[in-house]
Design a protein around this motif. Sequence first.
Motif, PDB file in Angstrom:
ATOM      1  N   ASN A 253     -58.171 -17.783 -48.499  1.00 22.69           N
ATOM      2  CA  ASN A 253     -57.254 -18.407 -47.539  1.00 22.69           C
ATOM      3  C   ASN A 253     -57.130 -17.555 -46.270  1.00 22.69           C
ATOM      4  O   ASN A 253     -57.135 -18.087 -45.150  1.00 22.69           O
ATOM      5  CB  ASN A 253     -55.888 -18.603 -48.185  1.00 22.69           C
ATOM      6  CG  ASN A 253     -54.920 -19.334 -47.295  1.00 22.69           C
ATOM      7  OD1 ASN A 253     -55.147 -20.486 -46.935  1.00 22.69           O
ATOM      8  ND2 ASN A 253     -53.844 -18.665 -46.913  1.00 22.69           N
ATOM      9  N   THR A 257     -58.240 -18.781 -42.607  1.00 23.04           N
ATOM     10  CA  THR A 257     -57.222 -18.860 -41.551  1.00 23.04           C
ATOM     11  C   THR A 257     -57.759 -18.262 -40.258  1.00 23.04           C
ATOM     12  O   THR A 257     -57.616 -18.848 -39.168  1.00 23.04           O
ATOM     13  CB  THR A 257     -55.951 -18.123 -41.985  1.00 23.04           C
ATOM     14  OG1 THR A 257     -55.405 -18.754 -43.141  1.00 23.04           O
ATOM     15  CG2 THR A 257     -54.898 -18.155 -40.880  1.00 23.04           C
ATOM     16  N   GLN A 290     -52.201 -24.169 -36.486  1.00 26.17           N
ATOM     17  CA  GLN A 290     -51.343 -23.215 -37.189  1.00 26.17           C
ATOM     18  C   GLN A 290     -50.517 -23.911 -38.268  1.00 26.17           C
ATOM     19  O   GLN A 290     -50.326 -23.388 -39.360  1.00 26.17           O
ATOM     20  CB  GLN A 290     -50.423 -22.503 -36.181  1.00 26.17           C
ATOM     21  CG  GLN A 290     -51.161 -21.643 -35.158  1.00 26.17           C
ATOM     22  CD  GLN A 290     -51.901 -20.490 -35.817  1.00 26.17           C
ATOM     23  OE1 GLN A 290     -51.396 -19.850 -36.734  1.00 26.17           O
ATOM     24  NE2 GLN A 290     -53.117 -20.230 -35.348  1.00 26.17           N
ATOM     25  N   MET A 293     -52.489 -24.612 -41.464  1.00 27.36           N
ATOM     26  CA  MET A 293     -52.658 -23.517 -42.405  1.00 27.36           C
ATOM     27  C   MET A 293     -51.446 -23.358 -43.315  1.00 27.36           C
ATOM     28  O   MET A 293     -51.574 -22.828 -44.423  1.00 27.36           O
ATOM     29  CB  MET A 293     -52.936 -22.202 -41.659  1.00 27.36           C
ATOM     30  CG  MET A 293     -54.206 -22.218 -40.813  1.00 27.36           C
ATOM     31  SD  MET A 293     -55.650 -22.925 -41.655  1.00 27.36           S
ATOM     32  CE  MET A 293     -55.839 -21.839 -43.054  1.00 27.36           C
ATOM     33  N   ASN A 297     -51.942 -23.069 -47.142  1.00 29.84           N
ATOM     34  CA  ASN A 297     -51.520 -21.839 -47.820  1.00 29.84           C
ATOM     35  C   ASN A 297     -50.557 -22.146 -48.958  1.00 29.84           C
ATOM     36  O   ASN A 297     -50.650 -21.576 -50.054  1.00 29.84           O
ATOM     37  CB  ASN A 297     -50.863 -20.893 -46.817  1.00 29.84           C
ATOM     38  CG  ASN A 297     -50.544 -19.544 -47.431  1.00 29.84           C
ATOM     39  OD1 ASN A 297     -51.376 -18.936 -48.087  1.00 29.84           O
ATOM     40  ND2 ASN A 297     -49.320 -19.081 -47.222  1.00 29.84           N
TER      41      ASN A 297
END
Length: 581
Positions: A253, A257, A290, A293, A297
């Motif tokens: 991850n 990212t 952003q 993610m 996540n």
Amino acid sequence: MMNKDMFSSKIKLFLTYIKPYKISFSIMSLLLLANIVIQIIQPQITRFIIDSALSNQSFRSIITAAMLFLLIVLFNLLINVVIGTLAETIGWSTTNDMRVSLFRICLGQDMVYQQKRTPGEMIERLDGDVSTLARFFSNLSIQFIGNALLLIGILSMIFIENWLVGLCFTCFTVVLFAIFRKLRSISSLHWFNYIQSSANFSGFIGEAVAAKENVTGNASLKYIIIKYTLLTRNLIRNQMKAMLMANGMWMSNILFTGLGTALMFFLSLFLWRQGATTVGGIYLLIHYQQMLMNPINTLRSQIEELQQVDASFARLSSLIIPSASIVDGNRKLPAGALDVKFDQVDFAYNDEKMVLNHISFHLRAGETLCVLGRTGSGKSTLSKLLLRLYDPLKGNIFINDLDIGLYQIDSIRSRIGYFNQDIKLFNASLRDNITLYDPSITDDQLLTIIDQLQLDSWFRSLPHGFDTIISQNAGLSAGEEQLIALARMFLRDPGMIVLDEATSRLDDATEYGLQNILKGLINKRTAIIVSHKLSSIRLAKYVAIIDNHTIVEYGEREILENDNKSLLYEFIHSQEGVTLQ
């Protein structure tokens, strides 16, 4: 990887425990949808403010948009508080409901089921595994769906803004989740092994503590420590493997990212040079990237938890599968004394040597039978068959002329009172120890049973009456513990009582006093007294002697006592004259 059957079973279990809280769950789901919509709308307002400021639009429209943005933020905070409160409420409620139902299932199973699992393992499953599943039911499931919807919503908004960027990040997301899925399929087995080793460790600790006197008395402490070390080593090894796989997902991850951020900057720069977007549009794309993610996540973390859910579900599924050897009936036993008949009953534990062989007798309602036999003769197994802790291999047991299998197991165990030498007291009040936490039983009922058991003087000596705290190690005599256990049994007013070696821990004087008390209490009840002590026949009208796992003599006690050819007469007049060893 979770197969189709496990998925459908998990959904079925989810619906079962969520159903009582469907209104709260529905409200939480709607609020979560509102939260998703707000998260997607907020960047659009910011974009409008940026582009409006750069294009010299009216200050009034910018202020209005800013105020709207603040109101939406405050409203979203309120929604998050309500969602958190509902999730916690549903989580604790479903956890308690699941523990109660599983605990009931476990206690209702036969002895074959119970003997396959240690107490520590059962505790680990009823506590740790249930908590994991309840977290999934109340919070993880709805958040998993919510984050998936948020992810789809963000990708849709990126597509609307620019199809090329939307296509790139859709492929990016698909590749990332393919990696997560592969890692999850590998790590589920490691999580299962870790949870199982944790259960084994807990089971060993429970057994070691329970056997502390035997361990220290036989100088075996060092061997227990060796076993403890081996189990700890196995636990840590499995935990490290499971955590390594979880960290692999986390590292993937982090890597993606960074790659995603770099890709979005490159695409934004490309669109800016082509004149295909504005400053506000660049902000919108970067902000959505952003935001993208965040659900990725969160979903990654939830996928890690799903590994634990899969392992817990697999272990609990084996726990809650009813024992195939015991099938519940649908009839209830009537009130009053019970008629019992054994007809050519055979039984063996685990298909080994026969413990009971062709056992037959008929005990009419209100009569008392004493079953005598040497240790290991199989006499105590009669009690377990009557309570349906096991079923016969051959033959039949009848209660009130109906096969015992036709009756509900709960009805059998509530109408047949069972009493043995292994008394268990809770670290609780005298009231709770007698009522077993049944709040419907009044103090007047308790006082009546105390009077019947001739415990008046002992009860008056207690500092707080029924609220006095007692326990297994509270210094009670064996006789007092026996009487408390008898109070439990007779409080239920059973139609039959089974006394299995009930007086084996008592001296002769205490046993004689207890028998005098029992003489009045078993009146108008059917009773079976299982013992190796000849003194137990005092209460019985009939006597059965078991030897070599079958009944070798049966008849009325008074007749057998006076028949110099009977085994009972021989035992009474032998040099032992007290017990059958």
